[in-house]
Design an enzyme around this catalytic site. Structure first.
Site, PDB file in Angstrom:
ATOM      1  N   GLY A 191      65.727  35.215  24.323  1.00  0.00           N
ATOM      2  CA  GLY A 191      64.821  36.117  23.325  1.00  0.00           C
ATOM      3  C   GLY A 191      65.008  37.643  22.952  1.00  0.00           C
ATOM      4  O   GLY A 191      65.689  38.099  23.852  1.00  0.00           O
ATOM      5  N   THR A 192      64.315  38.075  22.038  1.00  0.00           N
ATOM      6  CA  THR A 192      64.824  39.449  21.530  1.00  0.00           C
ATOM      7  C   THR A 192      63.677  40.242  21.430  1.00  0.00           C
ATOM      8  O   THR A 192      63.178  40.714  22.528  1.00  0.00           O
ATOM      9  CB  THR A 192      65.384  39.343  20.038  1.00  0.00           C
ATOM     10  OG1 THR A 192      64.584  38.472  19.354  1.00  0.00           O
ATOM     11  CG2 THR A 192      67.034  38.688  20.392  1.00  0.00           C
ATOM     12  N   THR A 193      63.185  40.829  20.460  1.00  0.00           N
ATOM     13  CA  THR A 193      62.409  42.138  20.333  1.00  0.00           C
ATOM     14  C   THR A 193      60.662  41.654  20.727  1.00  0.00           C
ATOM     15  O   THR A 193      59.896  40.991  20.186  1.00  0.00           O
ATOM     16  CB  THR A 193      62.336  42.488  18.966  1.00  0.00           C
ATOM     17  OG1 THR A 193      63.776  42.700  18.670  1.00  0.00           O
ATOM     18  CG2 THR A 193      61.825  43.904  18.793  1.00  0.00           C
TER      19      THR A 193
ATOM     20  N   LYS B  42      57.159  34.395  23.466  1.00  0.00           N
ATOM     21  CA  LYS B  42      57.585  35.244  24.339  1.00  0.00           C
ATOM     22  C   LYS B  42      56.425  36.191  24.844  1.00  0.00           C
ATOM     23  O   LYS B  42      56.782  36.966  25.829  1.00  0.00           O
ATOM     24  CB  LYS B  42      58.770  36.038  23.681  1.00  0.00           C
ATOM     25  CG  LYS B  42      59.622  35.370  23.057  1.00  0.00           C
ATOM     26  CD  LYS B  42      60.565  36.232  22.164  1.00  0.00           C
ATOM     27  CE  LYS B  42      61.550  35.758  21.335  1.00  0.00           C
ATOM     28  NZ  LYS B  42      62.363  36.850  20.336  1.00  0.00           N
TER      29      LYS B  42
END
Length: 259
Positions: free
Chosen positions: A30-32, A63
């Site tokens: 997962g990113t931002t 997320k």
């Protein structure tokens, strides 16, 4: 965690071992994630993309989650361990409340999450790090607070706003330009979405709003009334207005209020 340690210690993140191999490129990440406070609460938002190396592993991953009634937690990093850590954190807070008849203080919750991250240190050293962002409503201060972490479990309180993940550098730059201390809840959500769009514009691992598939960021708002996940149609409406403005100005509207 105490129960697992006594009955199934192999299920604890810190007890696992993958040898010396580095599997970081073979699992979804997962990113931002971004968070920002406003008078009376805090907003947390996350993009929906998970990547596996140069591949988009999932376009609609979530997320951002409620940690309990008055706090929210999100993660960047290894998606599988991140979701597992969030679920364990949720259970721990609920377990404490049932045993003690009262909720942990916001600082206590932040410290507990720090211990969970530290338990994953062995996996983090193999490239499977999880870096959460935690925020909640503090009843004593009558406002929102934000806590960030490093892969070793170090806990740091942030002022006004923060972001984590591969696009955090670009998101934080946008937050610096758009954030004001007197933002309304709606304007604070708009600022958070603006920052995610800016991050996606410069970071390939961050997914911006998918206008074709109508996939939008997950946005949680925590106030004295508790945690609220903004309905999809409300987030879509804000994204549509921001998107329409960006067709006229690539850098977005001149202010967060979209006037």
């Amino acid at each position: 965690m105490d129960f697992l340690a006594g009955h199934a210690p192999d299920l604890l993140p810190g007890r696992r071992s993958l040898g010396s191999a580095d599997f970081s490129a073979d699992v979804p990440h997962g990113t931002t994630i971004v968070a920002a406070t406003f008078p009376g609460g805090v907003v947390m938002a996350g993009d929906r993309r998970a990547t596996m190396g140069n591949i988009i592993a999932q376009r609609d991953i979530e997320k951002v989650f409620p940690a309990d009634e008055y706090s929210a937690v999100a993660f960047a990093g290894s998606a599988g361990f991140g979701i597992e850590m969030v679920r364990l954190f949720q259970v721990e807070l609920e377990h404490y409340e049932k045993l003690e008849g009262a909720t942990l203080s916001l600082d206590g919750k932040a410290n507990r999450l720090s211990a969970l991250i530290r338990g994953n240190l062995a996996m983090a050293m193999q490239g499977l790090a999880v870096v959460p962002l935690f925020a909640g409503y503090d009843e004593d201060l009558k406002g929102g607070r934000i806590f960030s972490y490093d892969p070793t479990g170090g806990r740091y309180e942030e002022t006004h706003f923060h972001s984590v993940g591969s696009g955090s550098l670009f998101a934080r730059g946008a937050l610096k330009k758009l954030y004001r201390e007197d933002l309304s809840a709606t304007d604070c959500v708009t600022v958070a979405i603006q920052s995610l769009i800016d991050a996606a514009d410069d970071d390939s691992a961050t997914g911006g709003p998918d206008m074709l598939r109508r996939i939008f960021p997950v946005v949680g708002v925590v106030t004295a009334d508790g945690y609220l996940r903004l309905p999809e149609d409300e987030v879509a409406d804000i994204v549509d207005r921001v998107w329409a403005e960006r067709h006229r100005r690539p850098d977005g509207p001149a202010s967060a209020t979209l006037t």
